[in-house]
Motif scaffolding. Structure first.
Motif, PDB file in Angstrom:
ATOM      1  N   TRP A 100     -23.042   5.452  42.590  1.00  0.00           N
ATOM      2  CA  TRP A 100     -23.811   5.926  41.440  1.00  0.00           C
ATOM      3  C   TRP A 100     -23.638   7.426  41.270  1.00  0.00           C
ATOM      4  O   TRP A 100     -23.412   7.908  40.156  1.00  0.00           O
ATOM      5  N   VAL A 101     -23.765   8.152  42.371  1.00  0.00           N
ATOM      6  CA  VAL A 101     -23.669   9.609  42.297  1.00  0.00           C
ATOM      7  C   VAL A 101     -22.261  10.026  41.863  1.00  0.00           C
ATOM      8  O   VAL A 101     -22.093  10.885  40.993  1.00  0.00           O
ATOM      9  N   ALA A 103     -20.083   8.249  40.198  1.00  0.00           N
ATOM     10  CA  ALA A 103     -19.800   7.767  38.839  1.00  0.00           C
ATOM     11  C   ALA A 103     -20.409   8.673  37.773  1.00  0.00           C
ATOM     12  O   ALA A 103     -19.933   8.701  36.635  1.00  0.00           O
ATOM     13  N   ARG A 104     -21.396   9.434  38.137  1.00  0.00           N
ATOM     14  CA  ARG A 104     -22.031  10.338  37.177  1.00  0.00           C
ATOM     15  C   ARG A 104     -21.028  11.334  36.597  1.00  0.00           C
ATOM     16  O   ARG A 104     -21.094  11.673  35.419  1.00  0.00           O
ATOM     17  N   THR A 105     -20.059  11.759  37.412  1.00  0.00           N
ATOM     18  CA  THR A 105     -19.099  12.776  36.951  1.00  0.00           C
ATOM     19  C   THR A 105     -17.656  12.274  36.920  1.00  0.00           C
ATOM     20  O   THR A 105     -16.757  13.049  36.615  1.00  0.00           O
ATOM     21  N   ASP A 106     -17.436  11.001  37.232  1.00  0.00           N
ATOM     22  CA  ASP A 106     -16.091  10.425  37.235  1.00  0.00           C
ATOM     23  C   ASP A 106     -16.029   9.338  36.161  1.00  0.00           C
ATOM     24  O   ASP A 106     -16.530   8.229  36.374  1.00  0.00           O
ATOM     25  N   HIS A 110     -17.298   5.569  36.438  1.00  0.00           N
ATOM     26  CA  HIS A 110     -18.488   5.261  35.645  1.00  0.00           C
ATOM     27  C   HIS A 110     -18.287   3.992  34.830  1.00  0.00           C
ATOM     28  O   HIS A 110     -19.173   3.132  34.759  1.00  0.00           O
ATOM     29  N   GLY A 114     -20.715   0.661  35.923  1.00  0.00           N
ATOM     30  CA  GLY A 114     -21.746   0.183  34.999  1.00  0.00           C
ATOM     31  C   GLY A 114     -21.883  -1.333  34.961  1.00  0.00           C
ATOM     32  O   GLY A 114     -22.974  -1.860  35.236  1.00  0.00           O
ATOM     33  N   GLU A 117     -23.103  -2.783  38.375  1.00  0.00           N
ATOM     34  CA  GLU A 117     -24.518  -2.523  38.633  1.00  0.00           C
ATOM     35  C   GLU A 117     -25.415  -3.365  37.739  1.00  0.00           C
ATOM     36  O   GLU A 117     -26.484  -3.798  38.173  1.00  0.00           O
TER      37      GLU A 117
END
Length: 190
Positions: A100-101, A103-106, A110, A114, A117
């Motif tokens: 999650w962390v 994926a926030r900036t990749d 991401h 999505g 999850e």
């Protein structure tokens, strides 16, 4: 070989986090060649997503097995909360949190994380409804189940920083009383 790669990936994610996990490290830990790893998983993202999805499937089996041992009656709600809390303090959750962390900036990660999850979230919600034995058609029940999942997820997050076992137990004891009161002391249960 595939299983060893998936297990090694989760171990690396839990021990070293996203940035400390590399396909080379995973290959070494799994005892397979880099070429064999690339044959099964052409990128770090593909490898990590497959590992987390695999762990979620394994955890689903474990949840079903735990459900068979759950008591009935007054202690059931608290026991269900314990099973759910165990899920959100397991390596599955730690590995997912790393994703999650990251994926926030990749953007590539991401896009892949999505849907995974969302699927895992739906399955976990379904397990919670099933384990609690409640009817989501009743007003407010769906929201209480989701609030329960949000609560245990938050408690799982707190555990990544410090051992929160005693506080978590007190919170889950109280939440079980709230749920039992709201569910009318088991009237929803078959």
């Amino acid at each position: 070989m595939r299983q060893r790669l998936l297990d090694a990936t989760v171990e690396c994610l839990v021990e070293r986090g996203w940035s400390g996990t590399s396909t080379t490290l995973v290959s070494e830990r799994a005892g397979v060649s880099r070429g064999a790893q690339l044959h099964h998983f052409p990128s770090k993202s593909a490898l990590v997503l497959a590992a987390v999805e695999h762990l979620a499937d394994v955890r689903g089996v474990e949840l079903r097995e735990a459900a068979a041992a759950l008591p009935s009656g007054d202690r059931r709600t608290r026991a269900v909360l314990g099973v759910l809390a165990d899920h959100f303090t397991s390596p599955v959750f730690t590995a997912a949190l790393e994703l999650w962390v990251a994926a926030r900036t990749d953007p590539e990660l991401h896009e892949a994380v999505g849907p995974l999850e969302q699927r895992i979230g739906r399955e976990t919600h379904r397990w919670a409804v099933e384990l609690l034995g409640v009817d989501e058609a009743r007003p407010g029940v769906r929201e209480l189940v989701q609030a329960t999942l949000d609560l245990v997820r938050g408690l799982g997050l707190a555990t990544t920083i410090t051992d929160d076992t005693r506080r978590r137990a007190r919170i889950l004891d109280e939440w079980a009383r709230v749920l039992d009161d709201r569910f009318q002391a088991g009237a929803d249960r078959p």
